[in-house]
Design a protein around this motif. Structure first.
Motif, PDB file in Angstrom:
ATOM      1  N   PRO A   1       0.327  43.647 -44.894  1.00 20.45           N
ATOM      2  CA  PRO A   1       0.161  44.783 -45.797  1.00 20.45           C
ATOM      3  C   PRO A   1      -0.534  45.953 -45.096  1.00 20.45           C
ATOM      4  CG  PRO A   1      -1.465  43.110 -46.316  1.00 20.45           C
ATOM      5  CD  PRO A   1      -0.584  42.547 -45.229  1.00 20.45           C
ATOM      6  N   HIS A   2      -0.308  47.136 -45.650  1.00 17.29           N
ATOM      7  CA  HIS A   2      -0.863  48.364 -45.085  1.00 17.29           C
ATOM      8  C   HIS A   2      -1.869  48.951 -46.071  1.00 17.29           C
ATOM      9  CE1 HIS A   2       2.451  48.092 -42.259  1.00 17.29           C
ATOM     10  NE2 HIS A   2       3.260  47.963 -43.294  1.00 17.29           N
ATOM     11  N   ARG A   3      -2.983  49.413 -45.539  1.00 18.71           N
ATOM     12  CA  ARG A   3      -4.011  49.998 -46.395  1.00 18.71           C
ATOM     13  C   ARG A   3      -4.619  51.196 -45.674  1.00 18.71           C
ATOM     14  NH1 ARG A   3      -5.883  48.729 -50.887  1.00 18.71           N
ATOM     15  NH2 ARG A   3      -5.025  46.637 -50.888  1.00 18.71           N
ATOM     16  N   LEU A   4      -4.760  52.278 -46.420  1.00 17.01           N
ATOM     17  CA  LEU A   4      -5.404  53.477 -45.891  1.00 17.01           C
ATOM     18  C   LEU A   4      -6.910  53.380 -46.107  1.00 17.01           C
ATOM     19  CD1 LEU A   4      -3.013  56.161 -47.411  1.00 17.01           C
ATOM     20  CD2 LEU A   4      -3.087  55.404 -45.028  1.00 17.01           C
ATOM     21  N   TYR A   5      -7.659  53.874 -45.162  1.00 20.90           N
ATOM     22  CA  TYR A   5      -9.104  53.946 -45.350  1.00 20.90           C
ATOM     23  C   TYR A   5      -9.410  54.934 -46.472  1.00 20.90           C
ATOM     24  CZ  TYR A   5     -14.007  54.882 -44.453  1.00 20.90           C
ATOM     25  OH  TYR A   5     -15.353  55.041 -44.587  1.00 20.90           O
ATOM     26  N   ASP A   6      -8.663  56.037 -46.495  1.00 21.00           N
ATOM     27  CA  ASP A   6      -8.829  57.072 -47.515  1.00 21.00           C
ATOM     28  C   ASP A   6      -7.443  57.495 -47.991  1.00 21.00           C
ATOM     29  OD1 ASP A   6      -9.183  59.503 -48.918  1.00 21.00           O
ATOM     30  OD2 ASP A   6     -10.959  59.995 -47.754  1.00 21.00           O
TER      31      ASP A   6
ATOM     32  N   VAL B   1      -0.592  62.615 -43.808  1.00 20.04           N
ATOM     33  CA  VAL B   1      -0.670  62.554 -42.348  1.00 20.04           C
ATOM     34  C   VAL B   1      -0.075  61.246 -41.842  1.00 20.04           C
ATOM     35  CG1 VAL B   1      -2.255  62.448 -40.383  1.00 20.04           C
ATOM     36  CG2 VAL B   1      -2.658  64.088 -42.229  1.00 20.04           C
ATOM     37  N   VAL B   2      -0.396  60.135 -42.503  1.00 21.46           N
ATOM     38  CA  VAL B   2       0.140  58.836 -42.093  1.00 21.46           C
ATOM     39  C   VAL B   2       1.657  58.823 -42.257  1.00 21.46           C
ATOM     40  CG1 VAL B   2       0.178  56.373 -42.654  1.00 21.46           C
ATOM     41  CG2 VAL B   2      -2.003  57.582 -42.480  1.00 21.46           C
ATOM     42  N   HIS B   3       2.161  59.404 -43.331  1.00 21.21           N
ATOM     43  CA  HIS B   3       3.622  59.490 -43.525  1.00 21.21           C
ATOM     44  C   HIS B   3       4.265  60.198 -42.335  1.00 21.21           C
ATOM     45  CE1 HIS B   3       7.463  59.990 -45.675  1.00 21.21           C
ATOM     46  NE2 HIS B   3       7.488  61.157 -45.050  1.00 21.21           N
TER      47      HIS B   3
ATOM     48  N   ALA C   1      -4.427  54.642 -55.396  1.00 22.40           N
ATOM     49  CA  ALA C   1      -5.814  55.121 -55.390  1.00 22.40           C
ATOM     50  C   ALA C   1      -6.728  54.201 -54.588  1.00 22.40           C
ATOM     51  CB  ALA C   1      -6.332  55.260 -56.816  1.00 22.40           C
ATOM     52  N   ASP C   2      -6.384  52.891 -54.518  1.00 19.96           N
ATOM     53  CA  ASP C   2      -7.218  51.942 -53.773  1.00 19.96           C
ATOM     54  C   ASP C   2      -6.880  51.918 -52.283  1.00 19.96           C
ATOM     55  OD1 ASP C   2      -4.792  50.594 -53.680  1.00 19.96           O
ATOM     56  OD2 ASP C   2      -5.560  48.761 -54.613  1.00 19.96           O
ATOM     57  N   GLY C   3      -5.908  52.762 -51.855  1.00 17.45           N
ATOM     58  CA  GLY C   3      -5.549  52.840 -50.443  1.00 17.45           C
ATOM     59  C   GLY C   3      -4.339  52.015 -50.055  1.00 17.45           C
ATOM     60  N   GLU C   4      -3.812  51.197 -50.982  1.00 17.48           N
ATOM     61  CA  GLU C   4      -2.622  50.413 -50.649  1.00 17.48           C
ATOM     62  C   GLU C   4      -1.475  51.355 -50.315  1.00 17.48           C
ATOM     63  OE1 GLU C   4       0.502  47.198 -52.534  1.00 17.48           O
ATOM     64  OE2 GLU C   4      -1.276  47.743 -53.672  1.00 17.48           O
ATOM     65  N   LEU C   5      -0.825  51.098 -49.181  1.00 18.40           N
ATOM     66  CA  LEU C   5       0.264  51.940 -48.692  1.00 18.40           C
ATOM     67  C   LEU C   5       1.551  51.136 -48.697  1.00 18.40           C
ATOM     68  CD1 LEU C   5       0.976  54.695 -47.322  1.00 18.40           C
ATOM     69  CD2 LEU C   5       0.622  53.522 -45.145  1.00 18.40           C
ATOM     70  N   THR C   6       2.591  51.685 -49.316  1.00 23.09           N
ATOM     71  CA  THR C   6       3.905  51.046 -49.298  1.00 23.09           C
ATOM     72  C   THR C   6       4.824  51.849 -48.390  1.00 23.09           C
ATOM     73  OG1 THR C   6       4.625  52.269 -51.256  1.00 23.09           O
ATOM     74  CG2 THR C   6       3.690  50.085 -51.615  1.00 23.09           C
TER      75      THR C   6
END
Length: 91
Positions: A66-71, A77-79, A43-48
């Motif tokens: 580390p990877h983080r999504l803005y939203d 889409v990023v996947h 929920a905080d945008g952290e992407l694994t």
């Protein structure tokens, strides 16, 4: 190495063939062949970003981050973009 991935309804999975030169992981270095990608977004945008040999039990973390999504809603889409980048031919 992580033998299991926390199953989350937001996780996305795709199978792909590694490009020439393979895919770099933090735990074991380069892996090649038929692979599976799992991405997860919190929920905080952290992407694994994890990969494994297709059908194997052990997951490995993609190098980088580390990877983080803005939203977090951008996760799907990023996947798809990551799968496209990992599956493409390299010179």
């Amino acid at each position: 190495m992580n033998d299991s991935v926390n199953t989350n309804v937001n996780d996305r999975y795709s199978t792909f063939t590694a490009p020439r030169g393979g895919v770099m992981t933090k735990e074991v270095g380069v892996i090649t062949g038929e692979l599976e990608l799992c991405t997860g977004a919190e929920a905080d945008g952290e992407l694994t970003l994890r990969v494994r040999y297709a059908g194997a039990a052990e997951w490995y973390t993609l190098d980088g981050g580390p990877h983080r999504l803005y939203d977090p809603r951008d996760h799907e889409v990023v996947h798809d973009v990551v799968v496209g980048l990992l599956h493409r031919d390299h010179p």
